[in-house]
Scaffold this motif. Sequence first.
Motif, PDB file in Angstrom:
ATOM      1  N   MET A 246       3.968  41.174  27.762  1.00  0.00           N
ATOM      2  CA  MET A 246       4.422  40.605  28.816  1.00  0.00           C
ATOM      3  C   MET A 246       6.020  40.382  28.829  1.00  0.00           C
ATOM      4  O   MET A 246       6.709  40.833  29.617  1.00  0.00           O
ATOM      5  CB  MET A 246       3.738  39.552  29.245  1.00  0.00           C
ATOM      6  CG  MET A 246       2.321  39.635  29.865  1.00  0.00           C
ATOM      7  SD  MET A 246       1.615  38.327  30.737  1.00  0.00           S
ATOM      8  CE  MET A 246       2.655  38.393  32.269  1.00  0.00           C
ATOM      9  N   ALA A 247       6.347  39.791  27.763  1.00  0.00           N
ATOM     10  CA  ALA A 247       7.856  39.574  27.573  1.00  0.00           C
ATOM     11  C   ALA A 247       8.526  40.673  27.444  1.00  0.00           C
ATOM     12  O   ALA A 247       9.780  40.764  28.144  1.00  0.00           O
ATOM     13  CB  ALA A 247       8.200  38.802  26.198  1.00  0.00           C
ATOM     14  N   ALA A 248       8.132  41.837  26.765  1.00  0.00           N
ATOM     15  CA  ALA A 248       8.864  43.018  26.719  1.00  0.00           C
ATOM     16  C   ALA A 248       9.010  43.722  28.286  1.00  0.00           C
ATOM     17  O   ALA A 248       9.762  44.315  28.563  1.00  0.00           O
ATOM     18  CB  ALA A 248       8.171  43.968  25.426  1.00  0.00           C
TER      19      ALA A 248
ATOM     20  N   ILE B 214      13.479  31.417  35.787  1.00  0.00           N
ATOM     21  CA  ILE B 214      12.748  30.377  34.971  1.00  0.00           C
ATOM     22  C   ILE B 214      11.418  31.190  34.452  1.00  0.00           C
ATOM     23  O   ILE B 214      10.630  31.881  35.270  1.00  0.00           O
ATOM     24  CB  ILE B 214      12.259  29.150  35.790  1.00  0.00           C
ATOM     25  CG1 ILE B 214      13.552  28.561  36.250  1.00  0.00           C
ATOM     26  CG2 ILE B 214      11.416  28.237  34.957  1.00  0.00           C
ATOM     27  CD1 ILE B 214      13.423  27.226  37.136  1.00  0.00           C
ATOM     28  N   CYS B 215      11.258  31.117  33.199  1.00  0.00           N
ATOM     29  CA  CYS B 215      10.194  31.869  32.595  1.00  0.00           C
ATOM     30  C   CYS B 215       9.122  30.735  32.039  1.00  0.00           C
ATOM     31  O   CYS B 215       9.426  29.851  31.125  1.00  0.00           O
ATOM     32  CB  CYS B 215      10.497  32.600  31.481  1.00  0.00           C
ATOM     33  SG  CYS B 215      11.577  33.985  31.849  1.00  0.00           S
ATOM     34  N   ALA B 216       7.945  30.654  32.514  1.00  0.00           N
ATOM     35  CA  ALA B 216       6.896  29.799  32.420  1.00  0.00           C
ATOM     36  C   ALA B 216       6.080  30.415  31.104  1.00  0.00           C
ATOM     37  O   ALA B 216       5.459  31.463  31.471  1.00  0.00           O
ATOM     38  CB  ALA B 216       6.027  29.359  33.470  1.00  0.00           C
ATOM     39  N   CYS B 217       6.324  29.922  29.728  1.00  0.00           N
ATOM     40  CA  CYS B 217       5.647  30.633  28.495  1.00  0.00           C
ATOM     41  C   CYS B 217       5.164  29.419  28.012  1.00  0.00           C
ATOM     42  O   CYS B 217       4.979  29.192  26.696  1.00  0.00           O
ATOM     43  CB  CYS B 217       6.767  31.241  27.846  1.00  0.00           C
ATOM     44  SG  CYS B 217       7.633  32.525  28.393  1.00  0.00           S
ATOM     45  N   ASP B 218       4.629  28.288  28.783  1.00  0.00           N
ATOM     46  CA  ASP B 218       3.952  27.147  28.164  1.00  0.00           C
ATOM     47  C   ASP B 218       2.635  27.233  28.007  1.00  0.00           C
ATOM     48  O   ASP B 218       1.985  25.980  28.263  1.00  0.00           O
ATOM     49  CB  ASP B 218       4.615  25.946  29.153  1.00  0.00           C
ATOM     50  CG  ASP B 218       4.556  26.176  30.361  1.00  0.00           C
ATOM     51  OD1 ASP B 218       4.417  27.285  30.803  1.00  0.00           O
ATOM     52  OD2 ASP B 218       4.759  25.076  31.119  1.00  0.00           O
ATOM     53  N   GLY B 219       1.703  28.347  27.913  1.00  0.00           N
ATOM     54  CA  GLY B 219       0.620  28.231  27.723  1.00  0.00           C
ATOM     55  C   GLY B 219      -0.363  28.117  28.666  1.00  0.00           C
ATOM     56  O   GLY B 219       0.006  28.100  29.830  1.00  0.00           O
ATOM     57  N   ARG B 220      -1.556  28.149  28.511  1.00  0.00           N
ATOM     58  CA  ARG B 220      -2.651  28.278  29.307  1.00  0.00           C
ATOM     59  C   ARG B 220      -2.722  26.877  30.201  1.00  0.00           C
ATOM     60  O   ARG B 220      -3.328  26.929  31.384  1.00  0.00           O
ATOM     61  CB  ARG B 220      -4.247  28.329  28.648  1.00  0.00           C
ATOM     62  CG  ARG B 220      -4.453  27.121  27.605  1.00  0.00           C
ATOM     63  CD  ARG B 220      -5.625  27.773  27.143  1.00  0.00           C
ATOM     64  NE  ARG B 220      -5.965  26.439  25.916  1.00  0.00           N
ATOM     65  CZ  ARG B 220      -7.067  26.486  25.237  1.00  0.00           C
ATOM     66  NH1 ARG B 220      -8.071  27.314  25.249  1.00  0.00           N
ATOM     67  NH2 ARG B 220      -7.238  25.394  24.574  1.00  0.00           N
TER      68      ARG B 220
ATOM     69  N   CYS C 108      12.324  33.091  41.770  1.00  0.00           N
ATOM     70  CA  CYS C 108      12.978  32.798  40.560  1.00  0.00           C
ATOM     71  C   CYS C 108      11.910  32.460  39.347  1.00  0.00           C
ATOM     72  O   CYS C 108      12.543  32.389  37.947  1.00  0.00           O
ATOM     73  CB  CYS C 108      13.833  31.598  40.806  1.00  0.00           C
ATOM     74  SG  CYS C 108      12.836  30.069  40.934  1.00  0.00           S
ATOM     75  N   LEU C 109      10.861  32.250  39.416  1.00  0.00           N
ATOM     76  CA  LEU C 109       9.779  31.865  38.426  1.00  0.00           C
ATOM     77  C   LEU C 109       9.037  33.189  38.156  1.00  0.00           C
ATOM     78  O   LEU C 109       8.447  33.955  38.919  1.00  0.00           O
ATOM     79  CB  LEU C 109       8.897  30.961  39.015  1.00  0.00           C
ATOM     80  CG  LEU C 109       7.765  30.204  37.946  1.00  0.00           C
ATOM     81  CD1 LEU C 109       8.543  29.583  36.620  1.00  0.00           C
ATOM     82  CD2 LEU C 109       6.760  29.329  38.583  1.00  0.00           C
ATOM     83  N   ALA C 110       8.880  33.283  36.696  1.00  0.00           N
ATOM     84  CA  ALA C 110       8.069  34.459  36.163  1.00  0.00           C
ATOM     85  C   ALA C 110       7.099  33.932  35.119  1.00  0.00           C
ATOM     86  O   ALA C 110       7.478  32.908  34.303  1.00  0.00           O
ATOM     87  CB  ALA C 110       8.925  35.407  35.405  1.00  0.00           C
ATOM     88  N   LEU C 111       5.640  33.758  35.453  1.00  0.00           N
ATOM     89  CA  LEU C 111       4.521  33.467  34.613  1.00  0.00           C
ATOM     90  C   LEU C 111       4.404  34.597  33.462  1.00  0.00           C
ATOM     91  O   LEU C 111       4.220  35.723  33.586  1.00  0.00           O
ATOM     92  CB  LEU C 111       3.386  33.218  35.285  1.00  0.00           C
ATOM     93  CG  LEU C 111       3.707  32.240  36.383  1.00  0.00           C
ATOM     94  CD1 LEU C 111       2.087  32.121  36.961  1.00  0.00           C
ATOM     95  CD2 LEU C 111       4.042  31.001  36.025  1.00  0.00           C
ATOM     96  N   VAL C 112       4.632  34.112  32.044  1.00  0.00           N
ATOM     97  CA  VAL C 112       4.278  34.810  30.964  1.00  0.00           C
ATOM     98  C   VAL C 112       3.114  34.379  29.976  1.00  0.00           C
ATOM     99  O   VAL C 112       3.156  33.318  29.819  1.00  0.00           O
ATOM    100  CB  VAL C 112       5.765  35.278  30.183  1.00  0.00           C
ATOM    101  CG1 VAL C 112       5.532  35.926  29.040  1.00  0.00           C
ATOM    102  CG2 VAL C 112       6.512  35.740  31.141  1.00  0.00           C
ATOM    103  N   GLY C 113       2.552  35.356  29.568  1.00  0.00           N
ATOM    104  CA  GLY C 113       1.341  35.066  28.300  1.00  0.00           C
ATOM    105  C   GLY C 113       0.281  34.290  29.161  1.00  0.00           C
ATOM    106  O   GLY C 113      -0.412  34.614  30.058  1.00  0.00           O
ATOM    107  N   ASP C 114      -0.228  33.243  28.366  1.00  0.00           N
ATOM    108  CA  ASP C 114      -1.400  32.362  28.656  1.00  0.00           C
ATOM    109  C   ASP C 114      -1.318  31.577  30.017  1.00  0.00           C
ATOM    110  O   ASP C 114      -2.085  31.152  30.622  1.00  0.00           O
ATOM    111  CB  ASP C 114      -1.821  31.454  27.674  1.00  0.00           C
ATOM    112  CG  ASP C 114      -2.899  32.188  26.796  1.00  0.00           C
ATOM    113  OD1 ASP C 114      -3.110  33.177  26.987  1.00  0.00           O
ATOM    114  OD2 ASP C 114      -3.077  31.566  25.630  1.00  0.00           O
ATOM    115  N   ALA C 115      -0.083  31.323  30.283  1.00  0.00           N
ATOM    116  CA  ALA C 115       0.455  30.708  31.538  1.00  0.00           C
ATOM    117  C   ALA C 115       0.118  31.433  32.700  1.00  0.00           C
ATOM    118  O   ALA C 115       0.146  30.976  33.840  1.00  0.00           O
ATOM    119  CB  ALA C 115       2.149  30.361  31.695  1.00  0.00           C
TER     120      ALA C 115
END
Length: 498
Positions: free
Chosen positions: A324-326, A173-179, A297-304
């Motif tokens: 971060m995604a790359a 699960i990738c958390a890419c849902d912002g700050r 299972c959880l990865a935080l990406v970007g402002d998250a």
Amino acid sequence: MPRAPSTVAPAAESRPAASRLRVAVAGAGPGGLGCAIGLARQGHEIHVFERLDAPAVRGLVSRGRSYPVAVEARGMRALERLGAASPHSAVRRHMPQRQDFSFDALIGSRDALVQGLLEHIEESQPTWPGSVHIYHCCGVAGVDLSRRTLEFAPGAAAPGVEAAARAAPFDLICACDGRNSPVRESAVLQVADLQVSHHEDWTRYKTVTLDHPRGLTPGRMHFLDGVHVAVLPDGTAVGRIGMKGAGKGSGAGQLRRMGLNGLMPYVSAEEEAAFDSRRINSEGGGANASRLVAGGCLALVGDAATSYVESHGGHGGANHALEMAASLAEALTAQGGADLAEVLRAWSEARMPDELAYARGQLGGPADTSPYRELSAKGKGKGKGMGGKGKVDGKSVHGSGAAHAHPTPEPGNRELEPHSWGQKGWSEGVGAGWKGKNGKGKVDGKAGHVAGAAYAHDAVEPSKKDLDPQSWGQRGWSAGWKGKDKGNDKGKGWWGGS
């Protein structure tokens, strides 16, 4: 009403079924779509859940997310690693080449970047071994780490969306849902060793669409009465207007009452009326996580994962999220037979030094692609070569290597969390100051001495429109802002990508 997913039948799979991951991505911004692209190219099954409708459906006028964005050298390198930066890519169709930079960079709006990535997925997916399914208008409210499932707000997702989300547990699960990530915040309640420090917002702005940008050419950042404006290939333009001072941000005729006479000829009557009722956005706040993974299972990406603590100055959030995604996709490429939880843990440990440096403001210039953690050591972001000076709210900041003139927090904002404004890290990388160990710096407007290298910015006033062709002293930043060694923080703001 939540919309059905957009998807294209994938090409024949080349990855064995046993190693094919079922991945959920919360958020279809640059980071989320970057994760989807990178992982689908490896043969994984990706489900992306986005609370808003697609930019192509929402349209330009009255959108709060269509603000100027620059994909600079760091972001372009990430797009290349994701295979989305070819000369004929969809991203380049929506974002023109930036003409005032000597290196490859794009400029446009956040929505233009997102739409380009969406079209890239649609056009390129038939050649990928994996698949991408994108669900719009269905916001994620949280995560259940023990079950490896997402949670949606009541009525936020159609039955088909929930069925797809709950068909089987997700491997990743990738958390890419912002700050303000709901996924991250719910994970904090479930995992004791995931801690988050929050910092406040105090920079307010509204977006504006220029329907008649006659004479404004694409590929450059234009400044109209201090408003930063980027022109899109479709002939419209977007800008971001700071909302400061009494009476700004409410009532009729805001644009005219703010004295933006140089901007008004480009704005239609419909957009002028829409601006009055448009919501006020904020930037500068967010959260910094103590680690990038949780629950195996959880990865935080970007402002998250990490939000730059500086409230002024533009923080390259899109470039950071794409990188971060790359990096996450590349970490999974080398997974082999290793346990996924171990791969994620190793990725988090390797990436955290850069995330801490990013949070401290070690951003470098638009041409930088070096790891964030290396930028202060290389002297990036200098206000002057040696001993530069900058002023912040009338107070001086002196440096033995350079000066970083930060705007001071608002009254009452001094009890900040560990990752904000002079946590231990300022003395580790940028120098001893800002409530650090060896310095005398304070963040309440008093003089501070910093032994590290940084810069004095937020300095250009609306009248100073004759900027250097490299824009804001981009020539390595060593010449300083506009080639000078001083900057006065007048609160006018500086935009350098988001």
